[in-house]
Design a protein around this motif. Structure first.
Motif, mmCIF file in Angstrom:
data_model
loop_
_atom_site.group_PDB
_atom_site.id
_atom_site.type_symbol
_atom_site.label_atom_id
_atom_site.label_comp_id
_atom_site.label_asym_id
_atom_site.label_seq_id
_atom_site.Cartn_x
_atom_site.Cartn_y
_atom_site.Cartn_z
ATOM 1 N N ASN A 203 -0.412 5.691 42.465
ATOM 2 C CA ASN A 203 -0.418 6.681 41.376
ATOM 3 C C ASN A 203 -1.618 6.465 40.450
ATOM 4 O OD1 ASN A 203 1.830 8.137 42.058
ATOM 5 N ND2 ASN A 203 3.214 7.059 40.672
ATOM 6 N N ILE A 244 6.000 15.248 29.616
ATOM 7 C CA ILE A 244 6.626 15.001 30.937
ATOM 8 C C ILE A 244 7.032 13.537 31.112
ATOM 9 C CG2 ILE A 244 5.420 16.933 32.069
ATOM 10 C CD1 ILE A 244 3.694 14.760 33.515
ATOM 11 N N PHE A 253 10.218 15.159 41.032
ATOM 12 C CA PHE A 253 9.322 15.662 39.977
ATOM 13 C C PHE A 253 7.892 15.259 40.298
ATOM 14 C CE2 PHE A 253 7.980 17.307 35.998
ATOM 15 C CZ PHE A 253 6.883 16.538 35.672
ATOM 16 N N LYS A 256 1.545 17.019 41.305
ATOM 17 C CA LYS A 256 0.471 17.038 42.318
ATOM 18 C C LYS A 256 0.751 18.101 43.369
ATOM 19 C CE LYS A 256 0.107 12.187 41.514
ATOM 20 N NZ LYS A 256 0.517 10.866 41.963
ATOM 21 N N GLY A 259 2.116 16.167 46.215
ATOM 22 C CA GLY A 259 3.021 15.076 45.829
ATOM 23 C C GLY A 259 4.436 15.355 46.306
ATOM 24 N N THR A 260 5.227 14.270 46.408
ATOM 25 C CA THR A 260 6.635 14.453 46.784
ATOM 26 C C THR A 260 7.540 14.225 45.574
ATOM 27 O OG1 THR A 260 6.901 12.137 47.321
ATOM 28 C CG2 THR A 260 6.249 13.610 49.120
ATOM 29 N N LEU A 262 8.664 11.371 44.635
ATOM 30 C CA LEU A 262 9.693 10.373 44.949
ATOM 31 C C LEU A 262 9.258 8.945 44.608
ATOM 32 C CD1 LEU A 262 10.899 11.813 48.353
ATOM 33 C CD2 LEU A 262 12.162 11.759 46.213
ATOM 34 N N LEU A 264 7.994 7.313 41.794
ATOM 35 C CA LEU A 264 8.507 6.644 40.591
ATOM 36 C C LEU A 264 10.030 6.557 40.616
ATOM 37 C CD1 LEU A 264 6.173 7.974 37.754
ATOM 38 C CD2 LEU A 264 6.204 5.717 38.816
ATOM 39 N N PHE A 289 2.488 1.263 32.862
ATOM 40 C CA PHE A 289 3.869 1.221 33.341
ATOM 41 C C PHE A 289 4.354 -0.217 33.170
ATOM 42 C CE2 PHE A 289 2.398 5.117 35.085
ATOM 43 C CZ PHE A 289 3.514 5.929 35.153
HETATM 44 N N1 LIG Z 1 -0.700 6.460 36.498
HETATM 45 C C1 LIG Z 1 -0.371 7.731 36.219
HETATM 46 N N2 LIG Z 1 -1.149 8.467 35.382
HETATM 47 C C2 LIG Z 1 -0.822 9.747 35.088
HETATM 48 N N3 LIG Z 1 0.270 10.391 35.573
HETATM 49 C C3 LIG Z 1 1.075 9.713 36.412
HETATM 50 C C4 LIG Z 1 0.803 8.353 36.779
HETATM 51 N N4 LIG Z 1 1.781 7.941 37.607
HETATM 52 C C5 LIG Z 1 2.622 8.990 37.762
HETATM 53 N N5 LIG Z 1 2.205 10.056 37.050
HETATM 54 C C6 LIG Z 1 2.888 11.367 36.956
HETATM 55 O O1 LIG Z 1 4.207 11.231 37.424
HETATM 56 C C7 LIG Z 1 4.468 12.161 38.477
HETATM 57 C C8 LIG Z 1 5.481 11.591 39.448
HETATM 58 O O2 LIG Z 1 4.924 10.497 40.167
HETATM 59 P P1 LIG Z 1 5.588 10.076 41.542
HETATM 60 O O3 LIG Z 1 7.052 9.968 41.363
HETATM 61 O O4 LIG Z 1 4.895 8.886 42.056
HETATM 62 O O5 LIG Z 1 5.348 11.324 42.489
HETATM 63 P P2 LIG Z 1 3.976 11.896 43.102
HETATM 64 O O6 LIG Z 1 2.986 10.787 43.046
HETATM 65 O O7 LIG Z 1 4.339 12.282 44.489
HETATM 66 O O8 LIG Z 1 3.629 13.063 42.248
HETATM 67 C C9 LIG Z 1 3.108 12.460 39.063
HETATM 68 O O9 LIG Z 1 3.072 13.710 39.711
HETATM 69 C C10 LIG Z 1 2.210 12.432 37.818
HETATM 70 O O10 LIG Z 1 2.290 13.648 37.106
#
Ligand SMILES: Nc1ncnc2c1ncn2[C@@H]1O[C@H](COP(=O)(O)OP(=O)(O)O)[C@@H](O)[C@H]1O
Ligand SMILES: [Mg+2]
Length: 314
Positions: A203, A244, A253, A256, A259-260, A262, A264, A289
Motif C-alpha cells: 500500500n 475515509i 473498501f 484504487k 484494488g480489492t 481486502l 487492510l 500505520f
Molecule cells: N499508505 C497509504 N497511503 C494512502 N492511502 C492508503 C494507504 N494504505 C491504504 N490506503 C487507502 O486504503 C484503501 C484500502 O486499502 P486496502 O485495504 O489495502 O485495499 P486496496 O489496496 O486493494 O485498495 C486504499 O484503497 C487507499 O485508499
C-alpha cells in the motif's frame, strides 16, 4: 644569402640517408599497424562479449517481467479468492438465522399438527425437514471453510519478518526503505504477520507511486504498557484523507481502480486475532500505520512455570 627554397631541408639528406629514414618509418608504421590490428581484435572480442552480456541482460529482464506478471496474476487470483471467501462467509452467516427460524418452526408445527396429517403430507413434511437439514449442513461447511484458521504461534523476531518481506517485495528504485533499528520478539504467527507487513508495504509503495519517497518501519516497546510492542509503518505518500480514515479497514473498501479493498481488512483481522489493534495517523502528507501487539506475557509466564516445574524434578 641562405637558400629560401622549400626543398632546403630535403637537400640536406643524401639518397642513402633518405632511404634509411624511409625504411625506419615503414618499419614503425608496420609495427603500429600490428598494434592497431591487435587492439582491433581485442575491441571486437570485447564487443562480442558486450553483445553476449546485453543478450543475457535482455533475457534476464524478460524472465523478470514474466515472473512479475505471473506473481501479479497469482496475487490477483488470491485476492479474488479471498473476496469470494469473505462474501460467502457473509452470505452463509446471513442465511443461517432465517434457516434456523424455518427449521425450528417446522419442528414446532410438526409436533402440533402431526396427528392431523395424512401419510402423503407426512412424507412431504419429512422431505422438507431433510432439505432444511441438508442446507444447514452446507452452510456450516462454508463457514468452517472460510472461518479464520487457528494461529500457529511461536516466539519470533519482528525484524526478521520485516527482512523476509523486504526480500520478497521488489522495492522500486525511487523509494528509500529504512528498516527497523530495534527488534522485538513476540509470540505470533510469523506467516500471518508477513501478510500484514506485505499489505502495508505494498500500500505504501502504491501510495508513493512514481515520485521519490521514503518508507520506514520502527519497532519499539509501548511506553504505557511494556507488555505491548508498537510497530509503525510510515510512508511519504499523499496520506489518507480524513474522511475515509475510518472506512479503509472495512472489507472491499478501495479507492484504487484495480484494488480489492481486502488488504487492510486482512491486516485488521490478523492483528485482532493476535489480541492487538491497528490504526492510521495521517494529517496532510504521509501516513503512519501503527500496530499494537502483545508480546504475550502469558507465554513468558508459561515458560517460567514450565522451567520451575522442570527444575523441581531435577
Ligand atoms: N499508505 C497509504 N497511503 C494512502 N492511502 C492508503 C494507504 N494504505 C491504504 N490506503 C487507502 O486504503 C484503501 C484500502 O486499502 P486496502 O485495504 O489495502 O485495499 P486496496 O489496496 O486493494 O485498495 C486504499 O484503497 C487507499 O485508499
Ligand atoms: Mg492494499
Amino acid at each position: 644569402m641562405p637558400d629560401q627554397s622549400p626543398y632546403f631541408f630535403i637537400k640536406e639528406f643524401s639518397n642513402e640517408e633518405l632511404m634509411k629514414i624511409l625504411v625506419a618509418k615503414i618499419k614503425e608504421l608496420k609495427e603500429s599497424k600490428a598494434d592497431v590490428e591487435s587492439l582491433n581484435m581485442k575491441l571486437q572480442d570485447n564487443m562480442a562479449k558486450l553483445e553476449e552480456l546485453q543478450q543475457e541482460i535482455i533475457q534476464q529482464r524478460d524472465n523478470l517481467k514474466e515472473e512479475v506478471r505471473h506473481k501479479d496474476e497469482e496475487l490477483l487470483k488470491a485476492e479474488r479468492l479471498s473476496a469470494i471467501g469473505q462474501l460467502s462467509a457473509r452470505i452463509a452467516h446471513d442465511l443461517r438465522n432465517p434457516l434456523n427460524v424455518i427449521s425450528n418452526t417446522s419442528k414446532i408445527l410438526r409436533v402440533k399438527l402431526e396427528k392431523h396429517l395424512d401419510e402423503k403430507s407426512s412424507e412431504q413434511w419429512a422431505r422438507l425437514d431433510r432439505a432444511i437439514s441438508r442446507l444447514s449442513h452446507q452452510l456450516e461447511d462454508v463457514l468452517d471453510y472460510v472461518r479464520m484458521p487457528k494461529l500457529k504461534r511461536e516466539k519470533y523476531s519482528l525484524s526478521l519478518i520485516c527482512h523476509d518481506v523486504i526480500e520478497r517485495i521488489q522495492m522500486p528504485s525511487n523509494i528509500s526503505f529504512h528498516p527497523p533499528l530495534k527488534d522485538a520478539t513476540v509470540f505470533c504467527d510469523p506467516e500471518k504477520m508477513e501478510i500484514v507487513f506485505v499489505n502495508l508495504i505494498v500500500n505504501a509503495i502504491q501510495a508513493i507511486g512514481k515520485n521519490d519517497g521514503d518508507i520506514s518501519i520502527e519497532i519499539f516497546d509501548d511506553r504505557e504498557d511494556d507488555s505491548f510492542v508498537l510497530i509503525n509503518v510510515t510512508d511519504s505518500g499523499p496520506g489518507v484523507p480524513q474522511e475515509i480514515q475510518d472506512k479503509i479497514f472495512e472489507p472491499l473498501f478501495t479507492t484504487k481502480q484495480v484494488g480489492t479493498g481486502l488488504g487492510l481488512s486482512s491486516c485488521k483481522s490478523i492483528i485482532m486475532q493476535h489480541g492487538g489493534t491497528i490504526s492510521v495517523q495521517s494529517s496532510g502528507k504521509g501516513a503512519t500505520f501503527t500496530i499494537r501487539i502483545p508480546k504475550n506475557s502469558d507465554w513468558d509466564s508459561m515458560e517460567a512455570r514450565t522451567n520451575s516445574v522442570l527444575a523441581s524434578f531435577s
